[in-house]
Design an enzyme around this catalytic site. Structure first.
Site, mmCIF file in Angstrom:
data_model
loop_
_atom_site.group_PDB
_atom_site.id
_atom_site.type_symbol
_atom_site.label_atom_id
_atom_site.label_comp_id
_atom_site.label_asym_id
_atom_site.label_seq_id
_atom_site.Cartn_x
_atom_site.Cartn_y
_atom_site.Cartn_z
ATOM 1 N N GLY A 169 -60.343 -35.772 24.568
ATOM 2 C CA GLY A 169 -60.731 -37.282 24.274
ATOM 3 C C GLY A 169 -59.655 -37.983 24.826
ATOM 4 O O GLY A 169 -58.906 -37.597 25.782
ATOM 5 N N GLY A 170 -59.903 -39.296 24.675
ATOM 6 C CA GLY A 170 -59.189 -40.286 25.181
ATOM 7 C C GLY A 170 -57.615 -40.180 24.941
ATOM 8 O O GLY A 170 -56.793 -40.528 25.841
ATOM 9 N N GLY A 192 -55.955 -37.146 24.263
ATOM 10 C CA GLY A 192 -55.415 -35.817 24.847
ATOM 11 C C GLY A 192 -56.492 -34.796 24.496
ATOM 12 O O GLY A 192 -57.640 -35.006 24.528
ATOM 13 N N VAL A 240 -57.180 -30.920 22.631
ATOM 14 C CA VAL A 240 -56.969 -30.453 21.488
ATOM 15 C C VAL A 240 -57.381 -28.928 21.900
ATOM 16 O O VAL A 240 -58.071 -28.372 22.064
ATOM 17 C CB VAL A 240 -57.980 -30.568 20.266
ATOM 18 C CG1 VAL A 240 -57.700 -29.909 18.963
ATOM 19 C CG2 VAL A 240 -57.851 -32.226 20.149
ATOM 20 N N ASP A 300 -62.880 -44.272 14.891
ATOM 21 C CA ASP A 300 -63.528 -43.394 15.517
ATOM 22 C C ASP A 300 -64.284 -42.606 15.061
ATOM 23 O O ASP A 300 -64.525 -41.444 15.269
ATOM 24 C CB ASP A 300 -62.766 -42.937 16.700
ATOM 25 C CG ASP A 300 -63.478 -42.411 17.881
ATOM 26 O OD1 ASP A 300 -64.575 -42.907 18.202
ATOM 27 O OD2 ASP A 300 -63.015 -41.273 18.752
#
Length: 206
Positions: A25-26, A28, A30, A135
Protein backbone atom coordinates in the site's frame (compact mmCIF):
# COMPACT_ATOMS: atom_id res chain seq x y z
CA UNK A 1 -2.87 -14.95 -1.36
CA UNK A 2 0.86 -15.06 -0.71
CA UNK A 3 3.01 -13.35 -3.36
CA UNK A 4 6.65 -14.49 -3.77
CA UNK A 5 9.38 -12.15 -2.59
CA UNK A 6 11.00 -9.95 -5.21
CA UNK A 7 14.78 -9.58 -5.63
CA UNK A 8 14.52 -6.20 -3.86
CA UNK A 9 12.80 -7.62 -0.77
CA UNK A 10 14.85 -8.43 2.34
CA UNK A 11 15.01 -12.03 3.48
CA UNK A 12 14.98 -11.13 7.17
CA UNK A 13 13.98 -8.22 9.38
CA UNK A 14 15.43 -8.58 12.85
CA UNK A 15 14.61 -12.06 14.13
CA UNK A 16 11.83 -12.54 11.57
CA UNK A 17 12.37 -14.49 8.36
CA UNK A 18 10.19 -13.32 5.48
CA UNK A 19 8.17 -15.92 3.55
CA UNK A 20 6.32 -13.78 1.00
CA UNK A 21 4.29 -10.66 0.38
CA UNK A 22 0.76 -10.28 1.72
CA UNK A 23 0.14 -6.90 0.13
CA UNK A 24 1.45 -3.45 -0.65
CA UNK A 25 0.00 0.00 0.00
CA UNK A 26 0.91 3.64 0.25
CA UNK A 27 2.71 3.20 3.58
CA UNK A 28 4.78 0.18 2.65
CA UNK A 29 4.82 -3.59 2.07
CA UNK A 30 3.26 -6.21 4.34
CA UNK A 31 5.01 -9.59 4.53
CA UNK A 32 4.19 -12.96 6.01
CA UNK A 33 7.10 -13.88 8.25
CA UNK A 34 8.00 -16.36 10.99
CA UNK A 35 9.73 -15.82 14.30
CA UNK A 36 12.48 -18.04 15.69
CA UNK A 37 9.87 -20.49 16.99
CA UNK A 38 8.26 -20.76 13.56
CA UNK A 39 5.15 -18.81 14.51
CA UNK A 40 3.59 -16.72 11.70
CA UNK A 41 3.45 -12.94 12.01
CA UNK A 42 2.70 -10.03 9.70
CA UNK A 43 5.54 -7.55 9.15
CA UNK A 44 4.89 -4.13 7.67
CA UNK A 45 8.03 -2.51 6.25
CA UNK A 46 7.46 1.21 5.85
CA UNK A 47 8.42 2.79 2.55
CA UNK A 48 10.19 5.73 4.20
CA UNK A 49 12.44 6.18 7.21
CA UNK A 50 12.51 9.96 7.43
CA UNK A 51 12.14 11.69 10.84
CA UNK A 52 8.51 12.62 10.19
CA UNK A 53 7.57 9.02 9.41
CA UNK A 54 9.36 7.73 12.51
CA UNK A 55 7.64 10.32 14.71
CA UNK A 56 4.22 9.46 13.25
CA UNK A 57 4.89 5.76 13.78
CA UNK A 58 5.71 6.37 17.44
CA UNK A 59 2.45 8.29 17.93
CA UNK A 60 0.38 5.62 16.19
CA UNK A 61 1.96 2.78 18.17
CA UNK A 62 1.33 4.63 21.42
CA UNK A 63 -2.33 5.14 20.51
CA UNK A 64 -2.75 1.50 19.40
CA UNK A 65 -1.79 0.27 22.87
CA UNK A 66 -5.27 1.30 24.02
CA UNK A 67 -7.17 -0.51 21.24
CA UNK A 68 -8.84 -3.76 22.28
CA UNK A 69 -7.01 -6.72 20.71
CA UNK A 70 -10.22 -8.54 19.74
CA UNK A 71 -11.04 -6.04 17.00
CA UNK A 72 -7.72 -5.64 15.18
CA UNK A 73 -4.34 -7.31 14.70
CA UNK A 74 -2.34 -6.84 17.88
CA UNK A 75 1.04 -5.15 17.50
CA UNK A 76 3.75 -7.49 18.82
CA UNK A 77 6.86 -5.34 18.37
CA UNK A 78 8.30 -2.61 16.19
CA UNK A 79 11.69 -1.30 15.16
CA UNK A 80 12.56 2.28 14.29
CA UNK A 81 16.21 1.37 13.75
CA UNK A 82 17.80 0.92 10.36
CA UNK A 83 17.04 2.60 7.08
CA UNK A 84 13.31 1.77 7.13
CA UNK A 85 11.16 1.13 10.23
CA UNK A 86 8.94 -1.93 10.45
CA UNK A 87 6.04 -3.10 12.59
CA UNK A 88 5.35 -6.72 13.56
CA UNK A 89 1.76 -7.67 14.29
CA UNK A 90 -0.42 -10.69 14.86
CA UNK A 91 -1.03 -12.71 11.69
CA UNK A 92 -4.75 -13.15 11.00
CA UNK A 93 -5.41 -16.40 9.15
CA UNK A 94 -8.10 -15.73 6.57
CA UNK A 95 -8.92 -13.67 3.48
CA UNK A 96 -9.74 -9.99 3.35
CA UNK A 97 -13.33 -9.00 2.67
CA UNK A 98 -12.20 -7.86 -0.77
CA UNK A 99 -10.75 -11.30 -1.56
CA UNK A 100 -13.77 -13.13 -0.13
CA UNK A 101 -16.27 -11.23 -2.32
CA UNK A 102 -14.01 -11.42 -5.37
CA UNK A 103 -13.51 -15.17 -5.13
CA UNK A 104 -16.84 -16.42 -3.77
CA UNK A 105 -19.38 -13.70 -4.36
CA UNK A 106 -21.43 -11.61 -1.90
CA UNK A 107 -22.11 -12.60 1.68
CA UNK A 108 -25.63 -13.32 2.90
CA UNK A 109 -27.58 -14.46 5.93
CA UNK A 110 -25.75 -14.98 9.20
CA UNK A 111 -22.35 -14.49 7.59
CA UNK A 112 -23.33 -11.00 6.48
CA UNK A 113 -24.89 -10.17 9.86
CA UNK A 114 -21.71 -11.23 11.68
CA UNK A 115 -19.71 -8.97 9.35
CA UNK A 116 -21.92 -5.96 10.14
CA UNK A 117 -21.81 -6.54 13.89
CA UNK A 118 -18.10 -7.35 13.96
CA UNK A 119 -16.91 -4.37 11.94
CA UNK A 120 -19.21 -1.93 13.76
CA UNK A 121 -17.93 -3.21 17.11
CA UNK A 122 -14.32 -2.99 15.94
CA UNK A 123 -14.71 0.61 14.75
CA UNK A 124 -16.37 1.59 18.01
CA UNK A 125 -13.45 0.11 19.98
CA UNK A 126 -10.89 1.83 17.75
CA UNK A 127 -12.63 5.20 18.11
CA UNK A 128 -12.98 4.73 21.87
CA UNK A 129 -9.19 4.45 22.06
CA UNK A 130 -8.86 7.83 20.35
CA UNK A 131 -7.74 6.44 16.98
CA UNK A 132 -9.10 7.49 13.58
CA UNK A 133 -8.92 4.73 10.98
CA UNK A 134 -8.93 6.91 7.82
CA UNK A 135 -8.74 3.96 5.40
CA UNK A 136 -11.67 1.66 6.21
CA UNK A 137 -12.20 -0.45 3.10
CA UNK A 138 -12.77 -4.14 2.17
CA UNK A 139 -9.05 -4.94 1.92
CA UNK A 140 -8.58 -3.72 5.52
CA UNK A 141 -11.23 -6.07 6.91
CA UNK A 142 -9.76 -9.55 7.53
CA UNK A 143 -12.16 -12.46 7.98
CA UNK A 144 -10.36 -14.41 10.69
CA UNK A 145 -11.52 -17.70 12.25
CA UNK A 146 -12.82 -15.80 15.28
CA UNK A 147 -14.62 -13.09 13.30
CA UNK A 148 -13.77 -9.98 11.29
CA UNK A 149 -10.78 -7.85 12.26
CA UNK A 150 -10.35 -4.24 11.14
CA UNK A 151 -6.65 -3.66 10.45
CA UNK A 152 -4.37 -0.74 9.71
CA UNK A 153 -5.84 2.09 11.82
CA UNK A 154 -3.92 5.20 10.83
CA UNK A 155 -3.88 8.13 13.23
CA UNK A 156 -4.45 9.04 16.89
CA UNK A 157 -6.86 11.88 17.61
CA UNK A 158 -5.40 15.21 18.63
CA UNK A 159 -6.28 16.66 22.03
CA UNK A 160 -8.62 19.12 20.34
CA UNK A 161 -10.37 16.33 18.44
CA UNK A 162 -10.71 14.20 21.58
CA UNK A 163 -12.19 17.13 23.47
CA UNK A 164 -14.68 17.84 20.69
CA UNK A 165 -15.64 14.15 20.67
CA UNK A 166 -16.51 14.36 24.35
CA UNK A 167 -18.62 17.45 23.60
CA UNK A 168 -20.32 15.69 20.69
CA UNK A 169 -18.99 18.03 18.01
CA UNK A 170 -16.11 16.03 16.53
CA UNK A 171 -15.71 16.20 12.77
CA UNK A 172 -14.62 13.35 10.55
CA UNK A 173 -11.15 12.88 9.09
CA UNK A 174 -11.50 10.36 6.30
CA UNK A 175 -9.79 8.99 3.25
CA UNK A 176 -11.15 10.83 0.15
CA UNK A 177 -12.01 7.54 -1.58
CA UNK A 178 -14.38 6.56 1.23
CA UNK A 179 -15.68 9.98 2.20
CA UNK A 180 -19.44 10.65 2.34
CA UNK A 181 -20.88 13.30 0.02
CA UNK A 182 -20.25 16.83 1.26
CA UNK A 183 -23.26 18.83 2.37
CA UNK A 184 -21.38 21.78 3.76
CA UNK A 185 -17.96 22.92 4.92
CA UNK A 186 -17.92 20.48 7.87
CA UNK A 187 -19.09 16.90 8.40
CA UNK A 188 -20.15 15.43 11.71
CA UNK A 189 -18.28 12.24 12.60
CA UNK A 190 -21.41 10.19 13.13
CA UNK A 191 -22.47 10.63 9.52
CA UNK A 192 -18.97 9.93 8.23
CA UNK A 193 -18.60 6.81 10.35
CA UNK A 194 -21.93 5.43 9.19
CA UNK A 195 -20.91 6.00 5.58
CA UNK A 196 -17.51 4.35 6.00
CA UNK A 197 -19.00 1.46 7.96
CA UNK A 198 -21.64 0.94 5.26
CA UNK A 199 -19.14 1.10 2.38
CA UNK A 200 -17.24 -2.19 3.03
CA UNK A 201 -20.47 -3.94 4.02
CA UNK A 202 -22.22 -2.70 0.89
CA UNK A 203 -19.32 -4.27 -1.02
CA UNK A 204 -20.17 -7.57 0.69
CA UNK A 205 -23.65 -7.42 -0.78
CA UNK A 206 -22.60 -6.71 -4.36
Amino acid sequence: MLIPLTPDDPLELGEFRLAGRLGEGGQGVVYLAHDRMGRPVAVKLLSSGDPETRARLARELSAMESVASFCTAAVLTASAEGRRPYVVSEYIEGPSLHERVRDRGPLSGGELERLFVGTATALAAIHAAGVVHRDFKPSNVLLGPDGPRVVDPRRPCSRKRRRSRLLGTRTAEVNPSSAPPRRGPRRQLAAGDKFRRRRPNTRALS
